[in-house]
Design a protein around this motif. Sequence first.
Motif, PDB file in Angstrom:
ATOM      1  N   ALA A 182       0.779  -1.170  -0.011  1.00 21.73           N
ATOM      2  CA  ALA A 182       0.038   0.048  -0.018  1.00 21.73           C
ATOM      3  C   ALA A 182       0.740   1.216  -0.092  1.00 21.73           C
ATOM      4  O   ALA A 182       0.612   2.286  -0.827  1.00 21.73           O
ATOM      5  CB  ALA A 182      -1.002   0.159   1.181  1.00 21.73           C
ATOM      6  N   GLY A 183       1.984   1.137   0.951  1.00 19.84           N
ATOM      7  CA  GLY A 183       2.747   2.402   0.767  1.00 19.84           C
ATOM      8  C   GLY A 183       3.405   2.676  -0.381  1.00 19.84           C
ATOM      9  O   GLY A 183       3.699   3.665  -0.799  1.00 19.84           O
ATOM     10  N   GLY A 184       3.911   1.559  -1.217  1.00 22.38           N
ATOM     11  CA  GLY A 184       4.595   1.680  -2.288  1.00 22.38           C
ATOM     12  C   GLY A 184       3.650   2.207  -3.566  1.00 22.38           C
ATOM     13  O   GLY A 184       3.675   3.204  -4.118  1.00 22.38           O
TER      14      GLY A 184
ATOM     15  N   ARG B   3     -10.606   9.625   1.241  1.00 22.11           N
ATOM     16  CA  ARG B   3      -9.441  10.368   2.247  1.00 22.11           C
ATOM     17  C   ARG B   3      -8.088  10.295   1.649  1.00 22.11           C
ATOM     18  O   ARG B   3      -7.099  10.275   2.523  1.00 22.11           O
ATOM     19  CB  ARG B   3      -9.386   9.216   3.592  1.00 22.11           C
ATOM     20  CG  ARG B   3     -10.935   9.730   4.257  1.00 22.11           C
ATOM     21  CD  ARG B   3     -10.923  10.845   5.140  1.00 22.11           C
ATOM     22  NE  ARG B   3     -10.238  10.193   6.457  1.00 22.11           N
ATOM     23  CZ  ARG B   3     -10.972   9.719   7.476  1.00 22.11           C
ATOM     24  NH1 ARG B   3     -12.292   9.266   7.232  1.00 22.11           N
ATOM     25  NH2 ARG B   3     -10.277   9.278   8.332  1.00 22.11           N
ATOM     26  N   ASP B   4      -8.019  10.308   0.603  1.00 25.38           N
ATOM     27  CA  ASP B   4      -6.470  10.402  -0.018  1.00 25.38           C
ATOM     28  C   ASP B   4      -5.620   9.288   0.441  1.00 25.38           C
ATOM     29  O   ASP B   4      -4.448   9.506   0.565  1.00 25.38           O
ATOM     30  CB  ASP B   4      -5.913  11.756   0.245  1.00 25.38           C
ATOM     31  CG  ASP B   4      -4.837  12.071  -0.272  1.00 25.38           C
ATOM     32  OD1 ASP B   4      -4.597  11.533  -1.515  1.00 25.38           O
ATOM     33  OD2 ASP B   4      -3.845  12.951   0.037  1.00 25.38           O
ATOM     34  N   GLN B   5      -6.225   8.234   0.371  1.00 23.96           N
ATOM     35  CA  GLN B   5      -5.269   7.099   0.888  1.00 23.96           C
ATOM     36  C   GLN B   5      -5.015   6.185  -0.191  1.00 23.96           C
ATOM     37  O   GLN B   5      -5.763   5.042  -0.360  1.00 23.96           O
ATOM     38  CB  GLN B   5      -5.840   6.343   2.028  1.00 23.96           C
ATOM     39  CG  GLN B   5      -5.839   7.213   3.298  1.00 23.96           C
ATOM     40  CD  GLN B   5      -6.661   6.671   4.469  1.00 23.96           C
ATOM     41  OE1 GLN B   5      -7.082   5.539   4.396  1.00 23.96           O
ATOM     42  NE2 GLN B   5      -6.479   7.428   5.613  1.00 23.96           N
ATOM     43  N   PHE B   6      -4.600   6.620  -1.240  1.00 21.63           N
ATOM     44  CA  PHE B   6      -4.504   5.784  -2.616  1.00 21.63           C
ATOM     45  C   PHE B   6      -4.119   4.536  -2.412  1.00 21.63           C
ATOM     46  O   PHE B   6      -4.749   3.458  -2.934  1.00 21.63           O
ATOM     47  CB  PHE B   6      -3.718   6.379  -3.608  1.00 21.63           C
ATOM     48  CG  PHE B   6      -3.260   5.965  -4.769  1.00 21.63           C
ATOM     49  CD1 PHE B   6      -4.606   5.779  -5.789  1.00 21.63           C
ATOM     50  CD2 PHE B   6      -2.203   5.492  -5.405  1.00 21.63           C
ATOM     51  CE1 PHE B   6      -4.565   4.989  -7.136  1.00 21.63           C
ATOM     52  CE2 PHE B   6      -2.172   4.797  -6.349  1.00 21.63           C
ATOM     53  CZ  PHE B   6      -3.143   4.240  -7.338  1.00 21.63           C
ATOM     54  N   GLY B   7      -2.953   4.081  -1.750  1.00 13.62           N
ATOM     55  CA  GLY B   7      -2.387   2.692  -1.629  1.00 13.62           C
ATOM     56  C   GLY B   7      -3.396   1.797  -1.034  1.00 13.62           C
ATOM     57  O   GLY B   7      -3.724   0.813  -1.440  1.00 13.62           O
ATOM     58  N   GLN B   8      -4.161   2.345   0.051  1.00 10.60           N
ATOM     59  CA  GLN B   8      -5.102   1.478   0.837  1.00 10.60           C
ATOM     60  C   GLN B   8      -6.315   1.135  -0.253  1.00 10.60           C
ATOM     61  O   GLN B   8      -6.704   0.040  -0.288  1.00 10.60           O
ATOM     62  CB  GLN B   8      -5.625   2.074   1.976  1.00 10.60           C
ATOM     63  CG  GLN B   8      -6.344   1.108   2.816  1.00 10.60           C
ATOM     64  CD  GLN B   8      -7.389   2.020   3.960  1.00 10.60           C
ATOM     65  OE1 GLN B   8      -7.033   3.240   4.234  1.00 10.60           O
ATOM     66  NE2 GLN B   8      -8.499   1.519   4.204  1.00 10.60           N
ATOM     67  N   GLY B   9      -6.673   2.251  -0.886  1.00  9.69           N
ATOM     68  CA  GLY B   9      -7.810   1.920  -1.789  1.00  9.69           C
ATOM     69  C   GLY B   9      -7.420   0.821  -2.913  1.00  9.69           C
ATOM     70  O   GLY B   9      -8.178  -0.097  -3.284  1.00  9.69           O
TER      71      GLY B   9
ATOM     72  N   SER C   7       3.490   5.871  -2.582  1.00  5.72           N
ATOM     73  CA  SER C   7       4.555   6.841  -2.949  1.00  5.72           C
ATOM     74  C   SER C   7       4.389   7.070  -4.711  1.00  5.72           C
ATOM     75  O   SER C   7       5.024   8.123  -5.019  1.00  5.72           O
ATOM     76  CB  SER C   7       5.895   6.209  -2.555  1.00  5.72           C
ATOM     77  OG  SER C   7       5.765   5.262  -1.861  1.00  5.72           O
ATOM     78  N   LEU C   8       4.192   5.988  -5.244  1.00  7.79           N
ATOM     79  CA  LEU C   8       4.087   6.126  -6.835  1.00  7.79           C
ATOM     80  C   LEU C   8       3.060   7.369  -7.043  1.00  7.79           C
ATOM     81  O   LEU C   8       3.517   8.041  -7.973  1.00  7.79           O
ATOM     82  CB  LEU C   8       3.438   4.688  -7.376  1.00  7.79           C
ATOM     83  CG  LEU C   8       3.376   4.650  -8.769  1.00  7.79           C
ATOM     84  CD1 LEU C   8       4.939   4.671  -9.364  1.00  7.79           C
ATOM     85  CD2 LEU C   8       2.708   3.658  -9.449  1.00  7.79           C
ATOM     86  N   ASP C   9       1.996   7.432  -6.507  1.00 13.24           N
ATOM     87  CA  ASP C   9       1.001   8.304  -6.631  1.00 13.24           C
ATOM     88  C   ASP C   9       1.525   9.775  -6.350  1.00 13.24           C
ATOM     89  O   ASP C   9       1.562  10.590  -6.975  1.00 13.24           O
ATOM     90  CB  ASP C   9      -0.282   8.039  -5.806  1.00 13.24           C
ATOM     91  CG  ASP C   9      -1.291   9.116  -5.739  1.00 13.24           C
ATOM     92  OD1 ASP C   9      -1.695   9.283  -6.767  1.00 13.24           O
ATOM     93  OD2 ASP C   9      -1.950   9.640  -4.788  1.00 13.24           O
ATOM     94  N   ASN C  10       2.209   9.885  -5.326  1.00 12.84           N
ATOM     95  CA  ASN C  10       2.931  10.996  -4.959  1.00 12.84           C
ATOM     96  C   ASN C  10       3.928  11.443  -5.921  1.00 12.84           C
ATOM     97  O   ASN C  10       4.083  12.605  -6.204  1.00 12.84           O
ATOM     98  CB  ASN C  10       3.660  10.990  -3.359  1.00 12.84           C
ATOM     99  CG  ASN C  10       2.727  10.913  -2.283  1.00 12.84           C
ATOM    100  OD1 ASN C  10       1.360  11.332  -2.677  1.00 12.84           O
ATOM    101  ND2 ASN C  10       3.022  10.095  -1.219  1.00 12.84           N
TER     102      ASN C  10
ATOM    103  N   MET D 164      -0.742  -8.100   1.019  1.00  9.14           N
ATOM    104  CA  MET D 164      -1.344  -6.647   0.820  1.00  9.14           C
ATOM    105  C   MET D 164      -1.983  -6.281   2.103  1.00  9.14           C
ATOM    106  O   MET D 164      -2.191  -5.166   2.357  1.00  9.14           O
ATOM    107  CB  MET D 164      -2.389  -6.481  -0.264  1.00  9.14           C
ATOM    108  CG  MET D 164      -1.610  -6.932  -1.689  1.00  9.14           C
ATOM    109  SD  MET D 164      -2.526  -6.446  -3.049  1.00  9.14           S
ATOM    110  CE  MET D 164      -3.874  -7.341  -3.007  1.00  9.14           C
ATOM    111  N   GLN D 165      -1.973  -7.183   3.039  1.00  5.50           N
ATOM    112  CA  GLN D 165      -2.476  -6.720   4.453  1.00  5.50           C
ATOM    113  C   GLN D 165      -3.881  -6.094   4.408  1.00  5.50           C
ATOM    114  O   GLN D 165      -4.356  -5.229   5.003  1.00  5.50           O
ATOM    115  CB  GLN D 165      -1.822  -5.698   5.241  1.00  5.50           C
ATOM    116  CG  GLN D 165      -0.104  -6.244   5.430  1.00  5.50           C
ATOM    117  CD  GLN D 165      -0.106  -7.186   6.489  1.00  5.50           C
ATOM    118  OE1 GLN D 165      -0.951  -7.313   7.624  1.00  5.50           O
ATOM    119  NE2 GLN D 165       0.800  -8.084   6.370  1.00  5.50           N
ATOM    120  N   VAL D 166      -4.830  -6.951   3.588  1.00 14.96           N
ATOM    121  CA  VAL D 166      -6.087  -6.575   3.637  1.00 14.96           C
ATOM    122  C   VAL D 166      -7.293  -8.064   3.952  1.00 14.96           C
ATOM    123  O   VAL D 166      -8.061  -8.059   3.398  1.00 14.96           O
ATOM    124  CB  VAL D 166      -6.652  -6.102   1.985  1.00 14.96           C
ATOM    125  CG1 VAL D 166      -6.228  -4.768   2.276  1.00 14.96           C
ATOM    126  CG2 VAL D 166      -6.132  -6.965   1.039  1.00 14.96           C
TER     127      VAL D 166
END
Lengths: 667, 349
Positions: free
Chosen positions: A71-73, A630-636, A76-79, A469-471
């Motif tokens: 998710a973090g990866g 909520r701007d949490q691209f990785g989680q989504g 960061s790609l999104d950022n 993916m921790q989901v």
Amino acid sequence: MLAHGEIAVAEGAVDAPSPRAAAPGNGPSSPHRPAVCWLLSAGGAVAVVAAAAALSGFHAGFPARWNPGVAGGFSSLDNWVTAHQQSNFFLGTVIGDISTVLAVCTNGLLSFLTWMTWVGVLAAAGAASWLAGGWRTASFSAVVVAVLGLSGLWGESMATLSLMAVAIILSVLVGLPLGVAAAVWRPVGQLVRPVLDVMQMLPSYAYLVPVVILFSIGNPAGIVATFIYAVPPIVRFTQLGITTVGGDVVEAAAAFGATRGQVLRKVELPLALQSILLGLNQVIMMALSVVVIASLVGTGGLGDSVLQALNVVNVGDAFTAGIVIVLMAMALDRSSGAFGGRIGRSGRRSARQLALLWGAVVLVVLAAHYGAGLGDFPSGWSLSVSTPINTALSTLQNRLYHFASIPVVGGTSNLSSFLTLDVLNPLQRVLTALPWWVVLAVVGGAGWLFGGLRRALLLGACVVAIGLMQVWSATTVTLSQVVVALVLDLLIGIPLGIAAYRSRAVDRLLRPVLDLLQTMPAFVYLIPVVLFFSVGNVAGVVASLVYALPAAVRATTLGLRSVPVDVVEAGDAFGATARQRLGKIELPLARPYLLLAVNQTIMLVLAEVIVAGLVGAGGLGYSVVVGLERDQFGQGLTAGLSIVLLGVIFDRLTQGRSRAGTFTSAT
Amino acid sequence: MTEIRTIHRRRRLALGALGVAAAMLVSGCNASTSTGGAASQTGSGSSGQAAGSANKPTITLVTNSWEGSLANNVVAQYVIEHDLHYPVKLIDLSEIPAWPATAKGQVSAVLEEWGHANQYQRYVVGNHQVINAGQEGPLGNIGWYVPTYLMKAHPELATWKGVQKDWKMFVTPQSAPQGQFLDGSPSYVTNDAALMKNLHINMKVIYAGSEAAQLTEIKTAYKQKKPIIFYWYTPQYENAIYKFSQVKLPPWTTACAKLPAAKVNCAYPPYDLYKIENAKLPSTAPAVAAFIKRFHWTSGDQDQVAYDMAVKKMSDTAAAKAFVSSHASLVSSWLHGSDTKIVVPPPGT
């Protein structure tokens, strides 16, 4: 609805992640292997599971410490994209230019439609659908155009129509060559297939933010989101059409000295045209099913009307806009379906007739614009059904919600608590309590049983990926709802399908209802579902159930119809009762279709996971929505990918044992 | 022979269809090069009444998913079109995507921001593509609410301690064996799950997933006068129809604001709602940029316009016109007054 049966089946064959459809029963795919080999692999599998168990222990779910940071990866790609969007040539200039072209074309088409005036649009739509399908199709289209106006949503309808037109043309321009390439070069085909799977199963919510950042908000982003979802069918149907052209035909052409290119252009493509048009038909339907999603990125149009009605909890208004979307889809479906059916048959109009017809349309347009000075549909001519719908719903809620309002069941609120307390919660508890390697063993084992080692490995990999993916826990919540929705769908859908097969009257009654359920944007029934079943997992199950029901009913009816008449007659000759005939002859012979019903129902239920997230069912759908809002691209995105993986697992498990026999060739 | 002829016929048909499509596109593209811009204007009520707006850029305002945001926009649209003579279009967009869109100039301004400290950091402080256009006026008040009938029957619900005691009456099948606390749209910031844990309240937060679902659930309970407790906020026009009472949480302090999200044990911070605009707006549309910096009204004003549209079913333009004509001096201060105070979203919002 013309050719709906065929469409539904072909859709089954193609919507499912692979063109190989669910035709079981021809024996296991793997040939007989030496027993030693089998024992070795079985031993290996047990060892893998045992090792996994030893490593992670008997804890419920998937270990949190095994977190590679997917998710973090993604985030960061999104950022990175956001930061470099202006400076990077590709991200900035190339994509920027594409956005501009899309925006200009959509706006241009809209201005053109507005310039044509409503009378002109009516004339053009009537003429086009008359050419495609004759008087019946033409009058249906004309009625639909009139309803667009009468609903008071003329401007919104035209905005949606132009957006859809550009998205559909773009899909054809990209999808057709891609389909040809996939058919001609095997590696391309192999590469394209999983990509199409992901495009079709990944909820748009999961990638809306990057789409908005890369393409402009409004029409460009809306078109791109629509394109991603709607392009797969045309690629698949083109590929399918070309690859099913008989080898003898191709050989004959080659024998006459045709080059590869000539064979493609003069033999394969023309013979595949029917299939390609079916693909186009599917593209249209899929594009129209994401109108509301496109409005989330500011495209305006009918989707906006649905969303704005939701903001003020006005079901009547949302329903009105929903019906307009449904009717637009039905008119396009009928016209394009009729056009496809007409190809290859006689009855084409002569060039003179065509010229006369279009000349007349142009005259009408000019007269309406310059002569009568018309414009948008007159706002005074409107028929509002909004208030009656709201009143009816409120009354229904008063009648049905309370206990004892329905015999046996009680009220919808009782039904809802029963399903939550006695079905969904226990199932969810069990699934959540299972260690991940138990799930790995079960899913992998089932894969092995159905499709051999390769499938077992694929499905095992999917299970592990969901964990990494921790989901995991959100997935188990969604899984419990998917299972319950599937079971309920089959319990309701198969008897309905049998009833529709038995009685023409039932069939005729069901058809429009099923069409409506399938094309009505799910956002419209979000509020009614909560009205009757309260916020929570039952509301989510019901929303998915409603959407997926048509597939179950249609596949059942179709399967029963596919049973050869002589077999049925033979049964009758032997004195079989109606019940025996159904139980011993028709249903067993329709088994491949029943399996297809299961497969399609699951796919559609999974497509509705997002809506479940919007009515309080939690799970993956909620995570995807949170990702967007909520701007949490990785989680989504990880939650979205997990939905895709669930889809792959279910699809491969319900595809059955055989790899042979696609459904399209069966029809 | 017939086979070959049909093939030709098919090709002609297909080519013809493509030709028509291409012709439509080309003619459309030519017709529109002058309009440029992004989304089409629809569904936003009054359109281009602006006289003399020939060479002025179209002002795009974002409507978010709550009705108050639409109320801001219809009034601003009315004033910008009638007094400043710029064409205005309103588009529906989620809160987060609205930020990059404003940064790129596809959106001119957003008139109501609730927090969004991260986005603020990225676009206002970071790359200066967005300008803080100052305070909007209403104080956003997020908190725990119960219907007033329930508060009257159980006066102890006035504070969170009453909730701690009364959790049993809020049990639902969804939350069993705990009490249910109903949250709404995922786009709104919430600490409720942490609050339950840190204040030792035996309740489970159920996320309705959308405001439409949450509101439907609240209305169903309200109709039957049943107990329900939920996350809610003001300004909100529904508060004029339904009587809700707020449950007091431990007061918000700066010390509490510094706690990590999972440790929060106090009320929500007061949200000083603010406006943002694209950094280039002052040069491309100076009068509008100045107007947005001066735009300022109260919760009551916003609720009134929202109520007129949502409940009285007045058209957007009619509601805006009614407000503008009865608030002449306020509107004049937006046109000739001074800029509103700059407020910054507190961290973690």
